[in-house]
Design an enzyme around this catalytic site. Structure first.
Site, short mmCIF file in Angstrom:
data_model
loop_
_atom_site.label_atom_id
_atom_site.label_comp_id
_atom_site.label_asym_id
_atom_site.label_seq_id
_atom_site.Cartn_x
_atom_site.Cartn_y
_atom_site.Cartn_z
N ASP A 49 47.06 44.93 48.10
CA ASP A 49 47.14 45.15 46.73
C ASP A 49 45.75 45.23 46.12
O ASP A 49 45.14 44.13 45.91
CB ASP A 49 47.67 43.82 45.96
N HIS A 83 41.70 42.39 40.10
CA HIS A 83 41.62 41.36 40.98
C HIS A 83 40.10 41.35 41.65
O HIS A 83 39.66 40.57 42.25
CB HIS A 83 42.43 41.06 42.00
N ILE A 122 41.01 38.16 37.82
CA ILE A 122 41.80 37.06 38.10
C ILE A 122 42.52 37.07 39.50
O ILE A 122 42.19 38.10 40.24
CB ILE A 122 43.00 37.18 36.98
N GLY A 137 48.66 36.92 41.32
CA GLY A 137 49.73 36.19 41.17
C GLY A 137 50.80 35.77 42.42
O GLY A 137 50.99 34.86 42.73
#
Length: 285
Positions: A188, A193, A208, A211
């Site tokens: 990903d 990120h 961040i 998830g």
């Protein structure tokens, strides 16, 4: 309209072959914080090839990030900006234990499109089978800000009742400063990120954590704490991403035992226990 619900739902499924090796499994486990302490026999089940077990959440990255949020944005009828997209939730059903090495066929389609007024939610369903039959089914809920309001179906509105009483177990899991950089090597590569400039464009002070990294860390905590470290006991795992996590923070993972299931709530300790995962259920044998 950037999202054409009828076109997205009517589109032919996409099918492709995915494969993975023990190295991919080990990298994923390291990406969700396994291997600490490095010589702990319980951790070696996740990191040492001669003892390797596969945490079921590996399904979300098997094959180098098998269809997820970014791939869902390339489906027919979907044309949106990546900066306005968030992963809203994830559900996984495991049909049998995942092998440490495998080749399988992944079939993906948009299973639902919900109009939330100020946003749209796409449900990307991926079904994976190998020569022995079904392996897993995954549903990724893709939240697209600013794309609702066309008068479509709002989707399910009910949510599980909050678990009653104090949790049966509570654990804390620190997140490395470079956790997102390590996790993204499993496939990903969303710049949200890793790239501070892109993160600011998306409305965040800094990059961040994925998830799905929090998702994997949480399942590992449940397996290790309440399921005796037995990854094969997991039957399904669903969550709603209720808030963001920043690398360097600490997760507080609260668990409630129920018959055949564990209810879970996850928060970020450093931000006054800000909710991170909600409506989280691990069903097990």
């Amino acid at each position: 309209m950037p999202i054409d619900a009828a076109k997205a739902l009517a589109a032919e499924p996409r099918t492709g072959e995915i494969s993975w090796t023990p190295k991919d499994v080990q990298l994923y486990h390291l990406g969700i914080g396994a291997g600490v302490p490095a010589t702990d026999p319980d951790e070696l089940r996740y990191t040492l090839e001669s003892r390797l077990h596969v945490l079921p959440s590996f399904a979300t990255v098997a094959g180098g990030g098998s269809p997820g949020v970014i791939s869902g944005l390339s489906m027919p009828g979907v044309e949106v900006e990546l900066a306005r997209v968030l992963h809203g939730g994830q559900a996984l059903t495991v049909h049998r234990p995942l092998p440490v090495r495998g080749t399988a066929t992944a079939t993906s389609r948009i299973a639902a499109v919900h109009d939330k007024g100020t946003a749209a939610v796409l449900v990307l369903r991926t079904e994976v089978t190998d020569a022995d039959g079904p392996l897993w089914t995954g549903d990724a809920r893709i939240f697209v800000r600013g794309e609702g309001g066309w008068g479509g179906d709002r989707g399910p509105s009910t949510r599980p009742a909050e678990p009653a009483g104090p949790p049966d177990r509570t654990v804390e899991r620190p997140i490395r400063e470079d956790q997102a950089l390590l996790y993204r090597l499993s496939g990903d590569y969303n710049p949200l990120h890793a790239d501070p400039g892109f993160a600011r464009l998306a409305g965040f002070d800094r990059p961040i954590l994925h998830g799905l990294c929090t998702y994997g860390m949480t399942l590992k905590a449940v397996v290790d704490t309440l399921l005796g470290g037995d990854v094969t006991r997991v039957r399904s795992y669903s969550t709603r991403f209720a808030g963001v996590v920043y690398p360097g923070e600490t997760l507080r993972i609260r668990m409630w035992r129920q018959e055949g299931a564990v209810r879970v709530a996850v928060s970020a300790i450093e931000r006054d226990d800000a909710p991170v995962l909600a409506d989280t259920v691990v069903e097990h044998t």
